[in-house]
Design a protein around this motif. Structure first.
Motif, PDB file in Angstrom:
ATOM      1  N   MET A  61      38.951  47.946  35.605  1.00  5.94           N
ATOM      2  CA  MET A  61      39.456  46.688  35.236  1.00  5.94           C
ATOM      3  C   MET A  61      40.902  46.560  33.983  1.00  5.94           C
ATOM      4  SD  MET A  61      37.983  42.805  35.319  1.00  5.94           S
ATOM      5  CE  MET A  61      36.571  43.195  35.535  1.00  5.94           C
ATOM      6  N   THR A  62      40.694  47.663  33.656  1.00  4.24           N
ATOM      7  CA  THR A  62      41.859  48.372  32.641  1.00  4.24           C
ATOM      8  C   THR A  62      42.791  48.038  33.133  1.00  4.24           C
ATOM      9  OG1 THR A  62      40.152  49.040  31.297  1.00  4.24           O
ATOM     10  CG2 THR A  62      42.924  49.334  30.599  1.00  4.24           C
ATOM     11  N   ALA A  63      43.374  48.209  34.336  1.00  2.20           N
ATOM     12  CA  ALA A  63      44.372  48.969  35.151  1.00  2.20           C
ATOM     13  C   ALA A  63      44.966  47.393  35.639  1.00  2.20           C
ATOM     14  CB  ALA A  63      44.243  49.596  36.105  1.00  2.20           C
ATOM     15  N   ALA A  64      43.608  46.107  35.934  1.00  2.00           N
ATOM     16  CA  ALA A  64      43.879  44.814  36.384  1.00  2.00           C
ATOM     17  C   ALA A  64      44.737  43.940  34.540  1.00  2.00           C
ATOM     18  CB  ALA A  64      42.907  43.863  37.153  1.00  2.00           C
ATOM     19  N   SER A  65      43.747  44.642  33.428  1.00  2.55           N
ATOM     20  CA  SER A  65      44.718  44.146  32.628  1.00  2.55           C
ATOM     21  C   SER A  65      46.651  44.552  31.783  1.00  2.55           C
ATOM     22  CB  SER A  65      43.320  44.641  32.048  1.00  2.55           C
ATOM     23  OG  SER A  65      44.275  44.116  29.840  1.00  2.55           O
ATOM     24  N   GLN A  66      46.163  45.886  32.235  1.00  2.46           N
ATOM     25  CA  GLN A  66      47.782  46.452  32.053  1.00  2.46           C
ATOM     26  C   GLN A  66      48.828  45.771  32.865  1.00  2.46           C
ATOM     27  OE1 GLN A  66      47.738  48.332  28.778  1.00  2.46           O
ATOM     28  NE2 GLN A  66      50.169  48.008  30.146  1.00  2.46           N
ATOM     29  N   LEU A  67      48.321  45.885  33.653  1.00  2.00           N
ATOM     30  CA  LEU A  67      48.994  45.164  35.122  1.00  2.00           C
ATOM     31  C   LEU A  67      49.385  43.874  35.191  1.00  2.00           C
ATOM     32  CD1 LEU A  67      50.431  45.603  37.937  1.00  2.00           C
ATOM     33  CD2 LEU A  67      49.002  44.101  39.338  1.00  2.00           C
ATOM     34  N   ILE A  68      48.807  43.175  34.588  1.00  2.00           N
ATOM     35  CA  ILE A  68      49.379  41.608  34.093  1.00  2.00           C
ATOM     36  C   ILE A  68      49.770  42.018  32.493  1.00  2.00           C
ATOM     37  CG2 ILE A  68      47.736  39.559  33.158  1.00  2.00           C
ATOM     38  CD1 ILE A  68      45.881  39.867  35.165  1.00  2.00           C
TER      39      ILE A  68
END
Length: 172
Positions: free
Chosen positions: A1-8
């Motif tokens: 989930m953190t990877a998606a947050s960071q990408l956004i």
């Protein structure tokens, strides 16, 4: 989930640019707005979404009201702002969010960070934003109608009172 947050977070300006170009292509009212007015509160909603994804621990209920408080506030403001634009409808606001959801989903899939959990959080976040923005838009329009009717009634009442006064003077 953190990877998606960071990408956004990292791709937020690209996301907003792609969203704006698609919105201008698909929603006629968007072409009547300046770039700044078009984007309005959506960058804040995007930031809120990244924060929600970052905080999500996989254990808490994804549909808890408190989890979405930031998105709720920014989407309410988005709806109020769209109500002041003469060309927007609720349908167009909802279309904006659908495009927003598609842009985000496509990016997350393309970068291979889309998971079932990411999809669920994204879905709940966008649904929450859509609901609150549409509600705020509708409430703002209703408030403007009531003010306009009140103003018209007051102005007409003054004119009628003046006419009656003039008729009373003429008849005496």
């Amino acid at each position: 989930m953190t990877a998606a947050s960071q990408l956004i977070t990292d791709k937020s300006s690209e996301i907003m640019d792609l969203w704006a170009s698609r919105v201008k292509k698909n929603i006629p009212a968007a072409n009547e707005s300046s770039e700044l007015a078009l984007r309005n509160q959506l960058p804040n909603v995007l930031e809120d979404l990244a924060d929600i994804m970052d905080r999500y621990d996989g254990k808490s209920d994804v549909d808890e009201y408190e989890s979405y408080q930031e998105i709720i506030e920014n989407s309410l403001e988005h709806g109020r702002h769209r109500a002041t634009s003469s060309h927007y409808t609720i349908k167009q606001i909802l279309e904006e969010y659908i495009i927003f959801h598609r842009v985000l989903t496509e990016l997350l899939i393309e970068k291979d960070v889309y998971t079932k959990e990411v999809g669920i959080v994204l879905k709940y976040s966008i649904e929450t934003a859509m609901f609150n923005s549409a509600t705020s838009f509708s409430d703002s329009i209703q408030e403007m109608r009531e003010k306009m009717i009140g103003t018209l009634a007051h102005d007409i009442r003054n004119q009628i009172s003046s006419a009656y006064f003039a008729l009373d003077i003429i008849s005496n």
